[in-house]
Design an enzyme around this catalytic site. Sequence first.
Site, PDB file in Angstrom:
ATOM      1  N   CYS A  73      32.176  36.392  45.335  1.00 53.14           N
ATOM      2  CA  CYS A  73      33.172  36.603  46.385  1.00 53.14           C
ATOM      3  C   CYS A  73      33.141  38.036  46.902  1.00 53.14           C
ATOM      4  O   CYS A  73      33.596  38.307  48.004  1.00 53.14           O
ATOM      5  CB  CYS A  73      34.549  36.269  45.852  1.00 53.14           C
ATOM      6  SG  CYS A  73      34.887  37.128  44.310  1.00 53.14           S
ATOM      7  N   GLU A 118      43.005  34.310  45.957  1.00 50.83           N
ATOM      8  CA  GLU A 118      41.779  35.103  46.057  1.00 50.83           C
ATOM      9  C   GLU A 118      40.793  34.224  46.812  1.00 50.83           C
ATOM     10  O   GLU A 118      40.277  33.262  46.247  1.00 50.83           O
ATOM     11  CB  GLU A 118      41.205  35.397  44.664  1.00 50.83           C
ATOM     12  CG  GLU A 118      42.103  36.199  43.771  1.00 50.83           C
ATOM     13  CD  GLU A 118      42.265  37.612  44.264  1.00 50.83           C
ATOM     14  OE1 GLU A 118      41.330  38.129  44.894  1.00 50.83           O
ATOM     15  OE2 GLU A 118      43.332  38.191  44.040  1.00 50.83           O
TER      16      GLU A 118
END
Length: 680
Positions: free
Chosen positions: A295, A256
């Site tokens: 993010c 990720e």
Amino acid sequence: MVALRSYVNGDWHVPSDEGAPLHDAVTGDEVARVSSAGIDMASVLEHGRSKGGPALAELTFHQRAALLKALASHLREHREELYALSARTGATLADSKFDIDGGIGVLFSYSSKGRRELPNDTVYVDGSVEALGKGGTFVGQHVCTPLRGVAVQINAFNFPVWGPLEKFAPAFLAGVPTLIKPATQTAYLTHRLVELMVESDLLPEGSLQLVCGSVGDLFDHLTDQDLVSFTGSAATGQRLRAHPVVAANSVRFNVEADSLNCSVLGPDAVPGTDEFKLFVKQLVTEMTVKAGQKCTAIRRALVPEHLLDDVVEAARERLARVVVGNPASEQVTMGALASLEQREEVRRSLKALLEAGTLVHGDPERVEVVDADAERGAFLPPLLVRCADPELPQPHEVEAFGPVSTIMPYRDADHAVELARRGKGSLAGSVVTADAEFARKVVLGAASRHGRMLVLNSRNAKESTGHGSPLPMLVHGGPGRAGGGEEMGGIRGVLHHMQRTAVQADPDTLTAVTGQWVTGSQRNTADQHPFTKYLEDLRIGDSVVAGPRKVTLEDVQHFAEFTGDTFYAHTDEEAARANPFFEGKVAHGYLVVSFAAGLFVHPDPGPVLANYGLENLRFLTPTYPGDEITVTMTAKQITPRVNAEHGEVRWDVDVTNQNGDSVAKYDVLTLVAKRPEEQK
Ligand code: NAP
């Protein structure tokens, strides 16, 4: 200052050196020291494999789910303490709730999904049985069993609680032990989280370990049964994924990474509309929650070219109301970045962005702060960049991991899609519009470069969880630049920690392997009626065969009048004949199912408590007046519920006619009582 201890090999390890200092993001004071010196990484992995894995393997999915729920409740009781520590990372109370309550929410969610969607067993049967031969003696099915390794979880600094918990929950449910390696900058918060988890005394030994500081040579000891879930920068992700041991042992590696997420304003959303307001509000929220260190935050705001100045003005107006400062102060709406290094990093990235645009809000070198020292704390104001030429590369390539966004114009839907795709792989995108056609164009056009897409408008705004919130039931992850990984997504995230194996066998053996009755395997009809058996006495394969019963024309007419289902195929001979599938009037499918129930039922009060549904119902052959039906009902899957006096039984039902042809097949779902205490 005491160095953070790691929890390894069943004990708290004190580092053998004094470690590196970690600083309070708001005051600059030292909070803790961190080091992993003295830890034997090979033995940590081995401890997980030899102690944690076998201990988890003894528990069924439902037992693990119950532990997750108890753990979530335990952590919820200690939330205040975690909030206080979280403030030292620069987080406001709202930010902390996002991280801490969000993480606890993932545990609850996985617990409930585990109980509802997984069997009370240790093996997961995936998909239906595949016939592999014409005679029915050779069949196949997929089973999933836990990997016998350790889930190594490397986390980013921005979600010190949610990050570890969203990875831990599916691994634990799958039966795979976890090793958490928190990002150093905010390791003191994860450290306290793990202390609380260990103190709860709920987790089997070896199912959870923690390494604070560097992982040393851990990667050299990974085997094919271990997994790595990495969250962090694309550069680190790439480096670790290319580790020779990862490649040689095909270690499952999920990344990720950073991403340049976009939000697109629809052309219908002109100033004054709800959608215009929602867009601006969401943009500012995404810039300021966790000081933009998210993010999924919106880095690129794409707006119709004729609305560019309106959006800039509206955003500036809202950004002017943001109060930066000490998160402990009630008036503060945006806290500090996680560290001074992080602030420097953002200033550097902003410089690159400003090669393509101009700053229309905020000054990276000057910020007014409430109740704090602007230099000692890692403060920045929200920084909005206006980029008139969206073809320039910087906004699509540079991630400033802080309260920074760039607004750019687009011409039409195709252009918006093209720009959205220039992020080369994003975790999340949003389209703010009430125009479903525009939404469809953008969602489908940009989808292959996005892990998640939100369409926001006045119809869902009240309930919407927003652009930046990953949800445990949906996948989190994105293609390309975002790492190419997937986390969570409900049971998908659990299966990620398991090996799917295709088992080919005869039906009896497949039934024995999966614990679920497979068509073609032995039935037990000699015994008492299975509805008279308590859950503990019932066996897979216990069956009842009942019938035949003749279905008459009067039955069909009566059923049509009684229910009001006078569809022509049941009432009009000529019209039914004209139908390509029927030779004349046919019985209602629901009549067949009702007669079948009348045949298989055992009417007296007994262990069967309720029928709660049918699944996979198919009508395979028409039933004509005069046909005789027989029903065969077989216990297919028995699922005792933890902490309940009953369980679920799935029955295979096959209704056949006088020729032996199946006219209907389905699963009946019932609740069946466990034997009462006095009869045990
Ligand atoms: P980072 O520097 O890549 O660090 C991430 C993690 O990797 C940290 O735990 C770090 O540990 C560890 N690490 C670094 N080098 C390592 C090595 N050689 N071996 C093993 N572990 C190593 O990223 P960051 O600056 O902390 O995080 C910010 C980035 O993460 C941003 O770009 C953001 O977009 C991304 N992010 C992505 C997601 C997502 O879900 N996709 C979520 C949050 C953040 P140390 O701290 O000890 O160096």
